[in-house]
Write a protein that holds these residues in place. Structure first.
Motif, PDB file in Angstrom:
ATOM      1  N   GLY A   9       0.863  -1.177  -0.130  1.00  9.55           N
ATOM      2  CA  GLY A   9       0.052  -0.039  -0.025  1.00  9.55           C
ATOM      3  C   GLY A   9       0.817   1.348  -0.284  1.00  9.55           C
ATOM      4  N   TRP A  10       1.804   1.320   1.090  1.00 10.96           N
ATOM      5  CA  TRP A  10       2.557   2.682   0.668  1.00 10.96           C
ATOM      6  C   TRP A  10       4.038   2.226   0.512  1.00 10.96           C
ATOM      7  N   ARG A  11       4.626   2.843  -0.293  1.00  9.63           N
ATOM      8  CA  ARG A  11       6.029   2.414  -0.809  1.00  9.63           C
ATOM      9  C   ARG A  11       7.117   2.973   0.187  1.00  9.63           C
ATOM     10  N   VAL A  12       7.782   2.228   0.988  1.00  6.57           N
ATOM     11  CA  VAL A  12       8.821   2.922   1.514  1.00  6.57           C
ATOM     12  C   VAL A  12      10.088   2.641   0.666  1.00  6.57           C
ATOM     13  N   THR A  13      10.236   3.844   0.199  1.00  9.66           N
ATOM     14  CA  THR A  13      11.615   3.748  -0.898  1.00  9.66           C
ATOM     15  C   THR A  13      12.789   4.356   0.294  1.00  9.66           C
ATOM     16  N   TRP A  14      13.651   3.806   0.455  1.00  7.79           N
ATOM     17  CA  TRP A  14      14.929   4.327   1.189  1.00  7.79           C
ATOM     18  C   TRP A  14      16.047   3.605   0.783  1.00  7.79           C
ATOM     19  N   ARG A  15      17.161   4.428   0.996  1.00  2.00           N
ATOM     20  CA  ARG A  15      18.472   3.761   0.887  1.00  2.00           C
ATOM     21  C   ARG A  15      18.776   3.399   2.183  1.00  2.00           C
ATOM     22  N   GLY A  16      18.798   1.920   2.353  1.00  2.00           N
ATOM     23  CA  GLY A  16      19.241   1.496   3.391  1.00  2.00           C
ATOM     24  C   GLY A  16      18.190   1.131   4.622  1.00  2.00           C
ATOM     25  N   CYS A  17      18.031   1.646   5.831  1.00  2.00           N
ATOM     26  CA  CYS A  17      17.193   1.494   6.727  1.00  2.00           C
ATOM     27  C   CYS A  17      16.596   2.847   7.125  1.00  2.00           C
ATOM     28  N   ALA A  18      15.100   2.457   7.091  1.00  2.00           N
ATOM     29  CA  ALA A  18      14.400   3.672   7.420  1.00  2.00           C
ATOM     30  C   ALA A  18      14.308   3.876   9.072  1.00  2.00           C
ATOM     31  N   VAL A  19      13.799   5.219   9.559  1.00  2.00           N
ATOM     32  CA  VAL A  19      13.602   5.728  10.743  1.00  2.00           C
ATOM     33  C   VAL A  19      12.255   5.758  11.279  1.00  2.00           C
ATOM     34  N   MET A  20      12.089   4.965  12.385  1.00  2.00           N
ATOM     35  CA  MET A  20      10.464   5.281  12.896  1.00  2.00           C
ATOM     36  C   MET A  20      10.764   5.997  14.256  1.00  2.00           C
ATOM     37  N   GLY A  21      10.160   7.366  14.342  1.00  2.00           N
ATOM     38  CA  GLY A  21      10.650   8.097  15.575  1.00  2.00           C
ATOM     39  C   GLY A  21       9.639   7.858  16.460  1.00  2.00           C
ATOM     40  N   VAL A  22       9.973   7.807  17.791  1.00  2.00           N
ATOM     41  CA  VAL A  22       8.964   7.511  18.836  1.00  2.00           C
ATOM     42  C   VAL A  22       8.239   8.879  19.331  1.00  2.00           C
ATOM     43  N   LEU A  23       7.058   8.734  19.500  1.00  2.00           N
ATOM     44  CA  LEU A  23       6.316   9.929  20.162  1.00  2.00           C
ATOM     45  C   LEU A  23       5.412   9.105  21.267  1.00  2.00           C
ATOM     46  N   ARG A  47       6.724  16.726  14.038  1.00  2.00           N
ATOM     47  CA  ARG A  47       7.247  17.592  12.767  1.00  2.00           C
ATOM     48  C   ARG A  47       8.820  17.694  13.017  1.00  2.00           C
ATOM     49  N   ALA A  48       9.315  17.594  14.006  1.00  2.00           N
ATOM     50  CA  ALA A  48      10.775  17.911  14.141  1.00  2.00           C
ATOM     51  C   ALA A  48      11.379  16.575  13.574  1.00  2.00           C
ATOM     52  N   MET A  49      10.768  15.478  14.090  1.00  2.00           N
ATOM     53  CA  MET A  49      11.265  14.044  13.771  1.00  2.00           C
ATOM     54  C   MET A  49      11.139  13.956  12.239  1.00  2.00           C
ATOM     55  N   ARG A  50       9.748  14.313  11.712  1.00  2.00           N
ATOM     56  CA  ARG A  50       9.802  14.236  10.330  1.00  2.00           C
ATOM     57  C   ARG A  50      10.657  15.151   9.427  1.00  2.00           C
ATOM     58  N   ASP A  51      10.876  16.291   9.999  1.00  2.00           N
ATOM     59  CA  ASP A  51      11.816  17.117   9.236  1.00  2.00           C
ATOM     60  C   ASP A  51      13.094  16.659   9.392  1.00  2.00           C
ATOM     61  N   ALA A  52      13.705  15.738  10.309  1.00  2.00           N
ATOM     62  CA  ALA A  52      14.993  15.200  10.542  1.00  2.00           C
ATOM     63  C   ALA A  52      14.991  13.911   9.589  1.00  2.00           C
ATOM     64  N   GLY A  53      13.729  13.687   9.087  1.00  2.00           N
ATOM     65  CA  GLY A  53      13.824  12.521   8.104  1.00  2.00           C
ATOM     66  C   GLY A  53      13.535  11.169   8.648  1.00  2.00           C
ATOM     67  N   ALA A  54      12.760  11.160   9.642  1.00  2.00           N
ATOM     68  CA  ALA A  54      11.937  10.157  10.329  1.00  2.00           C
ATOM     69  C   ALA A  54      10.913   9.620   9.053  1.00  2.00           C
ATOM     70  N   ARG A  55      10.664   8.343   8.631  1.00  2.00           N
ATOM     71  CA  ARG A  55       9.662   7.892   7.533  1.00  2.00           C
ATOM     72  C   ARG A  55       8.291   7.608   8.370  1.00  2.00           C
ATOM     73  N   VAL A  56       8.350   7.253   9.490  1.00  2.00           N
ATOM     74  CA  VAL A  56       7.144   6.955  10.399  1.00  2.00           C
ATOM     75  C   VAL A  56       7.208   7.545  11.626  1.00  2.00           C
ATOM     76  N   ILE A  57       5.985   7.917  12.270  1.00  2.00           N
ATOM     77  CA  ILE A  57       6.143   8.492  13.739  1.00  2.00           C
ATOM     78  C   ILE A  57       5.141   7.469  14.286  1.00  2.00           C
ATOM     79  N   ASP A  58       5.626   6.791  15.487  1.00  2.00           N
ATOM     80  CA  ASP A  58       5.128   5.976  16.204  1.00  2.00           C
ATOM     81  C   ASP A  58       4.219   6.473  17.554  1.00  2.00           C
TER      82      ASP A  58
END
Ligand SMILES: Nc1nc2[nH]c(S[C@@H](C(=O)O)c3ccccc3)nc2c(=O)[nH]1
Length: 281
Positions: A9-23, A47-58
């Motif tokens: 459903g959602w394509r996670v395109t990443w170089r290497g490993c993606a980041v999920m930020g903890v909220l 928003r700060a974690m997203r702007d820092a490059g986190a793909r997902v916010i948990d």
């Protein structure tokens, strides 16, 4: 690692490993307890974690750290729903960290894209919610309950038992109509530091399979046991070391508090590992 990888459903395109930020929007979360209790503070942090490059916010409304007391569904929902609504459509993918099907259902309706259930969708109701909503799920291994799981965890063979559990649960939830799954060994969920180390060293056995693997070691007690860091807020360097190892062993995503630090380090690691990568100049 690297390149395109469809994840349902959602394509996670990443170089290497993606980041999920903890909220953690809970007053008693172990390393950032209560700092994001206000909606505004939580949204700003996300928003700060997203702007820092986190793909997902948990987004989690009930602490699942060892010894944590359960929270009623309504109270948990009152914490997570406003944050999900505020963040919906703002770019980052949203996951809801909950063990309750009723919370997951409302969270998905409020804008969450996937469910992060630390019980491994133990409750059949959770499987129904994810299948019904067409939402991917993270299937994590936990032995026992958060309140008591760290009392004296024992395994005959922790790697074999955890990997067998994850394969079985993944097959079961996929067969029940959940569109796809992430697998997670559940570091610290009914495991000693030795168990956690064994699982981290055996990651290739899990990441070689068909499902993306999520690893969460951020600020956990094992870092204190490995490097003598008693305060959780001081454990980001150790978290990064464990997560770079996980990414190198093929993890698709890591669950972190320090998003920016991890994004930078993982990008450098991905470039290092990718012989086709040509630097800008
Ligand atoms: N999928 C997935 N979800 C998670 N939620 C959490 S809670 C964590 C905390 O940060 O409090 C925590 C800290 C200490 C012990 C247990 C849990 N850890 C994970 C994980 O490793 N994987």
């Amino acid at each position: 690692p690297g390149g395109e990888r469809a994840a349902d459903g959602w394509r996670v395109t990443w170089r290497g490993c993606a980041v999920m930020g903890v909220l953690n929007v809970t007053p008693d979360s172990f390393s950032d307890g209560g700092r994001y209790a206000s909606l505004e503070a939580a949204v700003t942090r996300a928003r700060a974690m997203r702007d820092a490059g986190a793909r997902v916010i948990d987004v989690g409304g009930e602490s699942t750290r060892p010894g944590a007391e359960p929270v009623p569904a309504e109270q948990e929902l009152d914490r997570v729903r406003p944050v999900l609504r505020a963040l919906a459509g703002e770019g980052a993918l949203l996951s809801v960290d909950t063990m309750k099907p009723e919370v997951a259902r409302e969270a998905l309706a409020a804008g969450a894209h996937l469910v992060n259930d630390v019980t491994g969708l133990r409750d059949p109701g959770m499987v129904e919610v994810c299948a019904g909503a067409g939402a991917p799920a993270c299937v994590m291994h936990m032995r026992g309950e958060p309140r008591t799981m760290q009392r004296s965890p024992q395994y005959r063979d922790v790697v074999a038992e955890v990997h067998a559990f994850l394969r079985e649960r993944a097959a079961a939830v996929l067969a029940a109509g959940v569109p796809s799954v992430l697998l997670d060994p559940g570091l610290g969920f009914g495991k000693t530091a030795a168990h956690n180390l064994a699982l981290l060293r055996a990651l290739p056995e899990l990441t070689c399979g068909p499902h993306p693997v999520l690893v969460g070691a951020s600020r956990k007690k094992m870092i204190d046991l490995l490097a003598g860091v008693p305060n959780a807020a001081d454990r980001d360097p150790g978290s990064l070391a464990l997560h770079l190892h996980a990414a190198r062993q093929g993890a698709a995503m890591v669950r972190v508090h320090a998003a920016g630090v991890h994004v930078q380090a993982l990008r450098v690691q991905a470039a290092l590992e990718d012989p086709t990568f040509t630097p800008g100049r």
